[in-house]
Design a protein around this motif. Structure first.
Motif, PDB file in Angstrom:
ATOM      1  N   LEU A 147       0.857  -1.188   0.000  1.00 37.72           N
ATOM      2  CA  LEU A 147       0.000   0.000   0.000  1.00 37.72           C
ATOM      3  C   LEU A 147       0.890   1.235   0.000  1.00 37.72           C
ATOM      4  O   LEU A 147       1.758   1.363   0.876  1.00 37.72           O
ATOM      5  CB  LEU A 147      -0.863   0.060   1.265  1.00 37.72           C
TER       6      LEU A 147
ATOM      7  N   GLN B 112       0.349   5.219   0.240  1.00 37.54           N
ATOM      8  CA  GLN B 112      -0.815   6.059   0.492  1.00 37.54           C
ATOM      9  C   GLN B 112      -0.468   7.314   1.281  1.00 37.54           C
ATOM     10  O   GLN B 112       0.588   7.440   1.872  1.00 37.54           O
ATOM     11  CB  GLN B 112      -1.850   5.249   1.273  1.00 37.54           C
TER      12      GLN B 112
ATOM     13  N   LEU C 126      -1.498  10.014   4.441  1.00 35.12           N
ATOM     14  CA  LEU C 126      -1.893   9.785   5.834  1.00 35.12           C
ATOM     15  C   LEU C 126      -3.378   9.483   5.945  1.00 35.12           C
ATOM     16  O   LEU C 126      -3.801   8.719   6.813  1.00 35.12           O
ATOM     17  CB  LEU C 126      -1.544  11.032   6.671  1.00 35.12           C
TER      18      LEU C 126
ATOM     19  N   ALA D  78      -4.996  11.411  -5.661  1.00 38.59           N
ATOM     20  CA  ALA D  78      -5.921  12.518  -5.433  1.00 38.59           C
ATOM     21  C   ALA D  78      -7.192  12.288  -6.238  1.00 38.59           C
ATOM     22  O   ALA D  78      -7.290  11.336  -7.020  1.00 38.59           O
ATOM     23  CB  ALA D  78      -5.260  13.841  -5.809  1.00 38.59           C
TER      24      ALA D  78
ATOM     25  N   ASP E  52      -8.388  13.594  -8.787  1.00 41.41           N
ATOM     26  CA  ASP E  52      -8.251  13.566 -10.252  1.00 41.41           C
ATOM     27  C   ASP E  52      -7.381  12.412 -10.744  1.00 41.41           C
ATOM     28  O   ASP E  52      -7.068  12.323 -11.925  1.00 41.41           O
ATOM     29  CB  ASP E  52      -7.686  14.897 -10.761  1.00 41.41           C
TER      30      ASP E  52
ATOM     31  N   THR F  44      -4.198  11.778  -9.900  1.00 38.77           N
ATOM     32  CA  THR F  44      -2.747  11.988  -9.802  1.00 38.77           C
ATOM     33  C   THR F  44      -2.193  11.250  -8.588  1.00 38.77           C
ATOM     34  O   THR F  44      -2.748  11.309  -7.495  1.00 38.77           O
ATOM     35  CB  THR F  44      -2.404  13.487  -9.699  1.00 38.77           C
ATOM     36  N   SER F  45      -1.074  10.541  -8.832  1.00 40.04           N
ATOM     37  CA  SER F  45      -0.511   9.732  -7.748  1.00 40.04           C
ATOM     38  C   SER F  45       1.012   9.702  -7.751  1.00 40.04           C
ATOM     39  O   SER F  45       1.617   9.058  -6.904  1.00 40.04           O
ATOM     40  CB  SER F  45      -1.042   8.306  -7.833  1.00 40.04           C
ATOM     41  N   ARG F  46       1.672  10.378  -8.728  1.00 39.92           N
ATOM     42  CA  ARG F  46       3.142  10.350  -8.790  1.00 39.92           C
ATOM     43  C   ARG F  46       3.701  11.634  -8.255  1.00 39.92           C
ATOM     44  O   ARG F  46       3.488  12.666  -8.832  1.00 39.92           O
ATOM     45  CB  ARG F  46       3.592  10.169 -10.244  1.00 39.92           C
ATOM     46  N   TRP F  47       4.479  11.640  -7.183  1.00 39.88           N
ATOM     47  CA  TRP F  47       4.649  10.483  -6.317  1.00 39.88           C
ATOM     48  C   TRP F  47       4.070  10.823  -4.961  1.00 39.88           C
ATOM     49  O   TRP F  47       4.388  11.874  -4.418  1.00 39.88           O
ATOM     50  CB  TRP F  47       6.135  10.119  -6.141  1.00 39.88           C
ATOM     51  N   ILE F  48       3.233   9.982  -4.460  1.00 47.18           N
ATOM     52  CA  ILE F  48       2.715  10.207  -3.101  1.00 47.18           C
ATOM     53  C   ILE F  48       3.814   9.923  -2.096  1.00 47.18           C
ATOM     54  O   ILE F  48       4.085  10.719  -1.199  1.00 47.18           O
ATOM     55  CB  ILE F  48       1.475   9.324  -2.848  1.00 47.18           C
TER      56      ILE F  48
ATOM     57  N   PRO G  59       3.402  11.809   4.557  1.00 50.04           N
ATOM     58  CA  PRO G  59       2.833  12.858   5.408  1.00 50.04           C
ATOM     59  C   PRO G  59       2.061  13.883   4.580  1.00 50.04           C
ATOM     60  O   PRO G  59       2.530  14.986   4.354  1.00 50.04           O
ATOM     61  CB  PRO G  59       4.077  13.482   6.048  1.00 50.04           C
ATOM     62  N   LEU G  60       0.868  13.527   4.187  1.00 48.69           N
ATOM     63  CA  LEU G  60       0.128  14.283   3.195  1.00 48.69           C
ATOM     64  C   LEU G  60      -1.347  13.968   3.379  1.00 48.69           C
ATOM     65  O   LEU G  60      -1.695  12.823   3.664  1.00 48.69           O
ATOM     66  CB  LEU G  60       0.607  13.784   1.811  1.00 48.69           C
ATOM     67  N   LEU G  61      -2.185  14.985   3.246  1.00 52.08           N
ATOM     68  CA  LEU G  61      -3.634  14.757   3.287  1.00 52.08           C
ATOM     69  C   LEU G  61      -4.207  15.037   1.906  1.00 52.08           C
ATOM     70  O   LEU G  61      -3.919  16.085   1.315  1.00 52.08           O
ATOM     71  CB  LEU G  61      -4.300  15.669   4.326  1.00 52.08           C
ATOM     72  N   LEU G  62      -5.023  14.122   1.399  1.00 44.13           N
ATOM     73  CA  LEU G  62      -5.563  14.293   0.047  1.00 44.13           C
ATOM     74  C   LEU G  62      -7.086  14.416   0.029  1.00 44.13           C
ATOM     75  O   LEU G  62      -7.677  14.551  -1.034  1.00 44.13           O
ATOM     76  CB  LEU G  62      -5.118  13.136  -0.858  1.00 44.13           C
TER      77      LEU G  62
ATOM     78  N   GLU H  79      10.642  10.769   4.843  1.00 49.72           N
ATOM     79  CA  GLU H  79       9.533  11.433   5.552  1.00 49.72           C
ATOM     80  C   GLU H  79       8.332  10.509   5.701  1.00 49.72           C
ATOM     81  O   GLU H  79       7.351  10.860   6.351  1.00 49.72           O
ATOM     82  CB  GLU H  79       9.123  12.701   4.804  1.00 49.72           C
TER      83      GLU H  79
ATOM     84  N   ILE I 160      -2.442  18.646   1.276  1.00 50.42           N
ATOM     85  CA  ILE I 160      -1.905  19.352   2.443  1.00 50.42           C
ATOM     86  C   ILE I 160      -0.654  18.612   2.893  1.00 50.42           C
ATOM     87  O   ILE I 160      -0.720  17.495   3.414  1.00 50.42           O
ATOM     88  CB  ILE I 160      -2.966  19.437   3.554  1.00 50.42           C
TER      89      ILE I 160
ATOM     90  N   PRO J 207       7.597  15.241   9.024  1.00 49.42           N
ATOM     91  CA  PRO J 207       7.765  14.605  10.329  1.00 49.42           C
ATOM     92  C   PRO J 207       8.258  15.620  11.355  1.00 49.42           C
ATOM     93  O   PRO J 207       9.086  16.470  11.043  1.00 49.42           O
ATOM     94  CB  PRO J 207       8.842  13.539  10.060  1.00 49.42           C
TER      95      PRO J 207
END
Lengths: 365, 365
Positions: free
Chosen positions: A170, A172, A174, A180, A182, A184-188, A316-319, A355, B338, B342
């Motif tokens: 997985l 992903q 946080l 997202a 739309d 887009t996933s490069r690079w989560i 460390p990201l909110l989508l 991170e 967002i 860390p």
């Protein structure tokens, strides 16, 4: 005062085994002891293509003697291998695979006694204890210590079911999104996570993805080092689903063999993998499968109970309202959630990767 | 060969500061050095109500001398405090709060020199350097070392904005859900996570939740120890939103003061908190607010840019199409996500809490 608990050689062997990686091969640890119980060497298996635990322990014992002239100069009687006992969490194999049979390595080392916790369940690898016994080694086992039994419980069940070990991957945010809104996933996830994931790819036989992932991301599904160099052994891409993938998809150019199966039930995908002649990168059949996504593919493998370990890379990201990393689970209420537990193997169930956070989980028993 | 880098006393003070907790008070570290540069003591602040870093360093220096008769018996000239230098990441306060002013503690200790990296930005706490200088201490600062500046950058911005420090609390499954599809959520996270979360509650002035959380879960929002005992200082529940909450809601029975605000914009909620006379548990105003949910409340605080730190408790569980822990973010594409980073404070950004993973993050700079 209570008596302080003292760990046994088998405890130590089980703890050493946990440093290894899960997959096609079981976690195994080995400890060599002197007649007074002193621990002379500790070994463990590091995964496919590397030394088995017994051989690792023997090599460490030999290296320790070679490195320490004091040790080598002592009364040779103190080092008569016939006085030593090898403790192994799993019965030594009697089979020539990537490495030679452990039973022979133990005989060559000349150890007088062998103690093992769990019988080797595999038809073609079994019999190591019997061979050692025939050659005069005092063999005790299976002794059934709980820690050693737990090490290989899932692996033995998978082996008994005649299917490969399945790792779910997985990647992903946080908040549990693989992309997202739309797409887009490069690079989560970050570079350290991707590097780790490529190391895992190099150990597996096959990477399963859905047609949606191929159509959306056009991935190569190769195992590469941080500098971009291809690993010596490349997994076979297995594309699960009915949609046609284009002839110029990147994975066709990157791999000599691509397996597309119209099946969507993971059991049928496993049957297609079992029926495929390969060539497989690590042997004559696929014994380790990595499921990378997308969300519904992962959901189907989880729902089928076919996931043996989970590696989650969380950035460390909110989508927000993106595409969840796992979808299609039939869970209505908390009690029906798919419960996992931390996996203590590979140095512990959680670590920072750049991170990101890497979490290593296994199905709840 | 390159010259090996040598860490300075201020580097050491900044590293010590990172062991503390974020919140109403800044992270601060202090290091005491002898004329030859030898480090005699290292101190740091552990959060509201505990000793400031300077006082902690002084106490450790005194304890070391008391514990070591050899040290105490040496030529007393070697211990003339006038020869020693105190290095502090933030200017000593000149203010009597829960603890006495650090400027006085430094004068009492008799140190000859003070070096500080960042000026104290607060009106009522500032002036420590000036007072020390007036009393003959050789003062150097603000010296601006990057590590020390970074420690308090967000805290100073929050303080300059005249608002409380805001901690967001996420309790979720591995796939980012705070509840299953039917709303069940007790308990997603384990005991160790809940215990940690209660320790955080005991440090804050207010806990913000939405009316939906009160109506769905009827929480007490109290800070309790593992044995159920109430903490000495209890946060004030702040209920955000327009729906009526029942007079017999558990939080009414558990708290003398409950603040319900009809506001839904977090800025307006902060204004309502600022206007409320309390009593607040830690002082005359609210300086640390914990936002616990639900999903839309968290989403609103994140979207408003008002979250200063994130504590995510992630359980090893998949819930599929449940209720996301954070909702209502206006993120359409990966680049608009967002971004967090860390947080190295509190012993590192990630740790295992029982079977859960605790991740500590802060806004990307």
């Amino acid at each position: 005062m209570s008596t302080p608990s003292r760990s046994t050689p088998m405890d130590l062997a089980a703890a050493a085994a946990m440093r290894g990686v899960r997959g096609a091969n079981p976690l195994v640890g080995a400890v060599l002891t002197a007649p007074d119980g002193a621990v002379l060497a500790v070994g463990h298996h590091r995964g496919r293509g590397t030394a088995h635990a017994e051989v690792d322990a023997i090599a460490r014992w030999e290296a320790a003697r070679a490195a320490d002239p004091g040790l080598a100069a002592l009364d040779t009687a103190a080092f008569d291998p016939a006085d030593l006992t090898l403790h192994v969490t799993l019965e030594p194999c009697d089979h020539t695979g990537t490495t030679g049979p452990c039973s022979e390595a133990v005989l060559r080392a000349g150890f007088g006694a062998l103690r093992y916790a769990v019988a080797d369940p595999t038809g073609d690898d079994g019999g190591g204890a019997a061979r050692l016994s025939r050659h005069g080694v005092r063999v005790e086992g299976p002794t059934g210590e709980a820690a050693a039994v737990a090490l290989t419980a899932r692996w033995r069940a998978v082996r008994a079911a005649g299917r490969p070990w399945v790792t779910a991957h997985l990647a992903q945010s946080l908040d549990g999104n693989a992309a997202a809104a739309d797409g887009t996933s490069r690079w989560i996830t970050g570079e350290a996570s991707r590097h780790h994931a490529h190391e895992v790819r190099a150990r597996v036989d096959a990477i399963v993805v859905g047609t949606g992932t191929v159509l959306a991301d056009d991935p190569r599904l190769t195992a590469r080092a941080a500098d971009g160099a291809a690993a010596a052994r490349q997994p076979v891409p297995v594309v699960q689903g009915r949609r046609r993938i284009p002839a110029d998809a990147a994975l066709h150019a990157a791999h000599p063999v691509v397996l597309q199966t119209g099946e969507r039930d993971p059991h049928d995908v496993l049957a297609a993998i079992a029926a495929h002649p390969g060539p497989w990168p690590h042997g004559r059949r696929a014994e380790h499968v990595l499921v990378e996504g997308g969300p519904h593919v992962l959901g189907a493998w989880f729902s089928a109970g076919l996931v043996d370990e989970v590696m989650a890379y969380t950035a460390p990201l909110l989508l927000g309202a993106g595409l969840p990393a796992v979808a299609g689970l039939d869970v209505g209420t908390l009690a029906d959630g798919i419960r996992l537990v931390p996996d203590p193997a590979e140095g512990g169930p959680v670590k920072a990767l750049g991170e990101d956070v890497w979490t290593h989980l296994m199905p709840a028993p």
